[in-house]
Design a protein around this motif. Sequence first.
Motif, PDB file in Angstrom:
ATOM      1  N   TRP A  80       0.834  -1.205   0.000  1.00 38.95           N
ATOM      2  CA  TRP A  80       0.000   0.000   0.000  1.00 38.95           C
ATOM      3  C   TRP A  80       0.867   1.253   0.000  1.00 38.95           C
ATOM      4  O   TRP A  80       0.577   2.218  -0.707  1.00 38.95           O
ATOM      5  CB  TRP A  80      -0.924  -0.018   1.218  1.00 38.95           C
ATOM      6  CG  TRP A  80      -1.748   1.205   1.347  1.00 38.95           C
ATOM      7  CD1 TRP A  80      -2.790   1.597   0.569  1.00 38.95           C
ATOM      8  CD2 TRP A  80      -1.597   2.226   2.335  1.00 38.95           C
ATOM      9  NE1 TRP A  80      -3.301   2.786   1.004  1.00 38.95           N
ATOM     10  CE2 TRP A  80      -2.579   3.197   2.093  1.00 38.95           C
ATOM     11  CE3 TRP A  80      -0.719   2.407   3.406  1.00 38.95           C
ATOM     12  CZ2 TRP A  80      -2.720   4.326   2.875  1.00 38.95           C
ATOM     13  CZ3 TRP A  80      -0.861   3.531   4.184  1.00 38.95           C
ATOM     14  CH2 TRP A  80      -1.846   4.475   3.905  1.00 38.95           C
ATOM     15  N   MET A  81       1.952   1.246   0.778  1.00 38.35           N
ATOM     16  CA  MET A  81       2.838   2.405   0.859  1.00 38.35           C
ATOM     17  C   MET A  81       3.632   2.611  -0.425  1.00 38.35           C
ATOM     18  O   MET A  81       4.079   3.718  -0.701  1.00 38.35           O
ATOM     19  CB  MET A  81       3.809   2.259   2.042  1.00 38.35           C
ATOM     20  CG  MET A  81       3.170   2.448   3.390  1.00 38.35           C
ATOM     21  SD  MET A  81       2.491   4.076   3.633  1.00 38.35           S
ATOM     22  CE  MET A  81       3.968   5.048   3.741  1.00 38.35           C
ATOM     23  N   SER A  82       3.827   1.568  -1.224  1.00 41.98           N
ATOM     24  CA  SER A  82       4.613   1.729  -2.450  1.00 41.98           C
ATOM     25  C   SER A  82       3.847   2.489  -3.527  1.00 41.98           C
ATOM     26  O   SER A  82       4.442   2.924  -4.503  1.00 41.98           O
ATOM     27  CB  SER A  82       5.052   0.366  -2.977  1.00 41.98           C
ATOM     28  OG  SER A  82       3.940  -0.370  -3.427  1.00 41.98           O
ATOM     29  N   GLY A  83       2.545   2.640  -3.364  1.00 39.49           N
ATOM     30  CA  GLY A  83       1.765   3.434  -4.301  1.00 39.49           C
ATOM     31  C   GLY A  83       1.266   2.609  -5.474  1.00 39.49           C
ATOM     32  O   GLY A  83       1.563   1.423  -5.610  1.00 39.49           O
ATOM     33  N   SER A  84       0.492   3.287  -6.331  1.00 35.82           N
ATOM     34  CA  SER A  84      -0.091   2.574  -7.472  1.00 35.82           C
ATOM     35  C   SER A  84       0.580   2.952  -8.788  1.00 35.82           C
ATOM     36  O   SER A  84       0.091   2.594  -9.848  1.00 35.82           O
ATOM     37  CB  SER A  84      -1.586   2.863  -7.539  1.00 35.82           C
ATOM     38  OG  SER A  84      -1.806   4.239  -7.728  1.00 35.82           O
ATOM     39  N   GLN A  85       1.665   3.680  -8.727  1.00 32.79           N
ATOM     40  CA  GLN A  85       2.427   3.998  -9.929  1.00 32.79           C
ATOM     41  C   GLN A  85       3.307   2.812 -10.297  1.00 32.79           C
ATOM     42  O   GLN A  85       3.683   2.023  -9.447  1.00 32.79           O
ATOM     43  CB  GLN A  85       3.305   5.234  -9.696  1.00 32.79           C
ATOM     44  CG  GLN A  85       2.528   6.477  -9.330  1.00 32.79           C
ATOM     45  CD  GLN A  85       1.671   6.955 -10.475  1.00 32.79           C
ATOM     46  OE1 GLN A  85       2.081   6.886 -11.622  1.00 32.79           O
ATOM     47  NE2 GLN A  85       0.479   7.429 -10.167  1.00 32.79           N
ATOM     48  N   ILE A  86       3.630   2.698 -11.556  1.00 32.13           N
ATOM     49  CA  ILE A  86       4.455   1.589 -12.013  1.00 32.13           C
ATOM     50  C   ILE A  86       5.917   2.007 -11.912  1.00 32.13           C
ATOM     51  O   ILE A  86       6.448   2.700 -12.786  1.00 32.13           O
ATOM     52  CB  ILE A  86       4.067   1.171 -13.441  1.00 32.13           C
ATOM     53  CG1 ILE A  86       2.610   0.756 -13.475  1.00 32.13           C
ATOM     54  CG2 ILE A  86       4.958   0.042 -13.929  1.00 32.13           C
ATOM     55  CD1 ILE A  86       2.082   0.432 -14.838  1.00 32.13           C
ATOM     56  N   HIS A  87       6.532   1.613 -10.805  1.00 28.03           N
ATOM     57  CA  HIS A  87       7.947   1.885 -10.549  1.00 28.03           C
ATOM     58  C   HIS A  87       8.611   0.582 -10.133  1.00 28.03           C
ATOM     59  O   HIS A  87       7.938  -0.419  -9.878  1.00 28.03           O
ATOM     60  CB  HIS A  87       8.123   2.924  -9.440  1.00 28.03           C
ATOM     61  CG  HIS A  87       7.574   4.264  -9.781  1.00 28.03           C
ATOM     62  ND1 HIS A  87       8.124   5.069 -10.752  1.00 28.03           N
ATOM     63  CD2 HIS A  87       6.519   4.945  -9.296  1.00 28.03           C
ATOM     64  CE1 HIS A  87       7.430   6.195 -10.839  1.00 28.03           C
ATOM     65  NE2 HIS A  87       6.445   6.134  -9.962  1.00 28.03           N
ATOM     66  N   LEU A  88       9.927   0.598 -10.033  1.00 26.54           N
ATOM     67  CA  LEU A  88      10.671  -0.611  -9.708  1.00 26.54           C
ATOM     68  C   LEU A  88      10.279  -1.148  -8.331  1.00 26.54           C
ATOM     69  O   LEU A  88      10.024  -2.344  -8.170  1.00 26.54           O
ATOM     70  CB  LEU A  88      12.176  -0.337  -9.776  1.00 26.54           C
ATOM     71  CG  LEU A  88      13.074  -1.529  -9.479  1.00 26.54           C
ATOM     72  CD1 LEU A  88      12.872  -2.591 -10.543  1.00 26.54           C
ATOM     73  CD2 LEU A  88      14.511  -1.108  -9.436  1.00 26.54           C
ATOM     74  N   PHE A  89      10.227  -0.271  -7.326  1.00 25.72           N
ATOM     75  CA  PHE A  89       9.927  -0.726  -5.969  1.00 25.72           C
ATOM     76  C   PHE A  89       8.508  -1.266  -5.862  1.00 25.72           C
ATOM     77  O   PHE A  89       8.283  -2.300  -5.218  1.00 25.72           O
ATOM     78  CB  PHE A  89      10.145   0.409  -4.964  1.00 25.72           C
ATOM     79  CG  PHE A  89       9.943  -0.026  -3.555  1.00 25.72           C
ATOM     80  CD1 PHE A  89      10.875  -0.838  -2.925  1.00 25.72           C
ATOM     81  CD2 PHE A  89       8.812   0.351  -2.844  1.00 25.72           C
ATOM     82  CE1 PHE A  89      10.694  -1.259  -1.622  1.00 25.72           C
ATOM     83  CE2 PHE A  89       8.624  -0.064  -1.541  1.00 25.72           C
ATOM     84  CZ  PHE A  89       9.566  -0.865  -0.936  1.00 25.72           C
ATOM     85  N   SER A  90       7.543  -0.594  -6.491  1.00 29.99           N
ATOM     86  CA  SER A  90       6.162  -1.071  -6.396  1.00 29.99           C
ATOM     87  C   SER A  90       5.995  -2.401  -7.129  1.00 29.99           C
ATOM     88  O   SER A  90       5.248  -3.273  -6.678  1.00 29.99           O
ATOM     89  CB  SER A  90       5.193  -0.027  -6.934  1.00 29.99           C
ATOM     90  OG  SER A  90       5.473   0.278  -8.278  1.00 29.99           O
ATOM     91  N   ILE A  91       6.701  -2.597  -8.241  1.00 30.57           N
ATOM     92  CA  ILE A  91       6.655  -3.881  -8.945  1.00 30.57           C
ATOM     93  C   ILE A  91       7.303  -4.968  -8.092  1.00 30.57           C
ATOM     94  O   ILE A  91       6.787  -6.086  -7.991  1.00 30.57           O
ATOM     95  CB  ILE A  91       7.358  -3.785 -10.320  1.00 30.57           C
ATOM     96  CG1 ILE A  91       6.640  -2.801 -11.224  1.00 30.57           C
ATOM     97  CG2 ILE A  91       7.478  -5.146 -10.974  1.00 30.57           C
ATOM     98  CD1 ILE A  91       5.350  -3.289 -11.794  1.00 30.57           C
ATOM     99  N   MET A  92       8.428  -4.637  -7.456  1.00 33.89           N
ATOM    100  CA  MET A  92       9.097  -5.597  -6.584  1.00 33.89           C
ATOM    101  C   MET A  92       8.199  -6.015  -5.425  1.00 33.89           C
ATOM    102  O   MET A  92       8.092  -7.207  -5.103  1.00 33.89           O
ATOM    103  CB  MET A  92      10.381  -4.963  -6.011  1.00 33.89           C
ATOM    104  CG  MET A  92      11.627  -5.611  -6.461  1.00 33.89           C
ATOM    105  SD  MET A  92      13.145  -4.829  -5.841  1.00 33.89           S
ATOM    106  CE  MET A  92      12.692  -3.805  -4.511  1.00 33.89           C
ATOM    107  N   MET A  93       7.547  -5.058  -4.801  1.00 34.31           N
ATOM    108  CA  MET A  93       6.646  -5.372  -3.688  1.00 34.31           C
ATOM    109  C   MET A  93       5.462  -6.179  -4.167  1.00 34.31           C
ATOM    110  O   MET A  93       4.979  -7.073  -3.468  1.00 34.31           O
ATOM    111  CB  MET A  93       6.177  -4.091  -3.000  1.00 34.31           C
ATOM    112  CG  MET A  93       7.232  -3.389  -2.198  1.00 34.31           C
ATOM    113  SD  MET A  93       8.049  -4.437  -0.991  1.00 34.31           S
ATOM    114  CE  MET A  93       6.700  -4.975   0.003  1.00 34.31           C
TER     115      MET A  93
END
Length: 178
Positions: A80-93
């Motif tokens: 949830w904290m990584s956000g809904s944008q497509i970035h490296l960290f959010s994809i990893m999470m």
Amino acid sequence: MAEFRRWTLHFEDGNNSVDGKRVQDPPGFTGAGGKELVIAGSSKSLNMDVALLKQRRQEAMLSKALGSFKQVGFLCFMMWMSGSQIHLFSIMMLVTGIYQPLSTLFSVNQAIPQDQTGQLELLKPRLVFCAIQIAGLIFALNKLQGMGLLPTNPSDYVSFLKAPVASEFAGGGVRLGR
């Protein structure tokens, strides 16, 4: 000049003394400790002890199953904290959020092992454990849908179909015509 004495404890004599003086037991301490089981050797107390042991082992299995709630909850919080944008960290999470519950679901027998005596009821702890992992997996799939990475339209699978028309537009203060 003053002479200093070193503190010494002698545990060999067994009379709770330090340098010949008796040391009092701490508050709430009883000397009987584990001797009660040896003294009370009747079959009634032994049956109560076995029942109590079984109950505690059952509670331990349930708490082991509920222990995964902290891990899944923390993983959901990180997604949830990584956000809904497509970035490296959010994809990893997101990949971690899908892989971890799936791999844990396939290893339920290692997480909650079979009882050797056959006395414990393991269905409830295993169902609770699986429900927690499935809830984490549902959260990860919801996050995948929110990021727009989950294929939900027929046009996501075949190239000759048109993509659905967007129902909303945003342009950062600039009016976009349709």
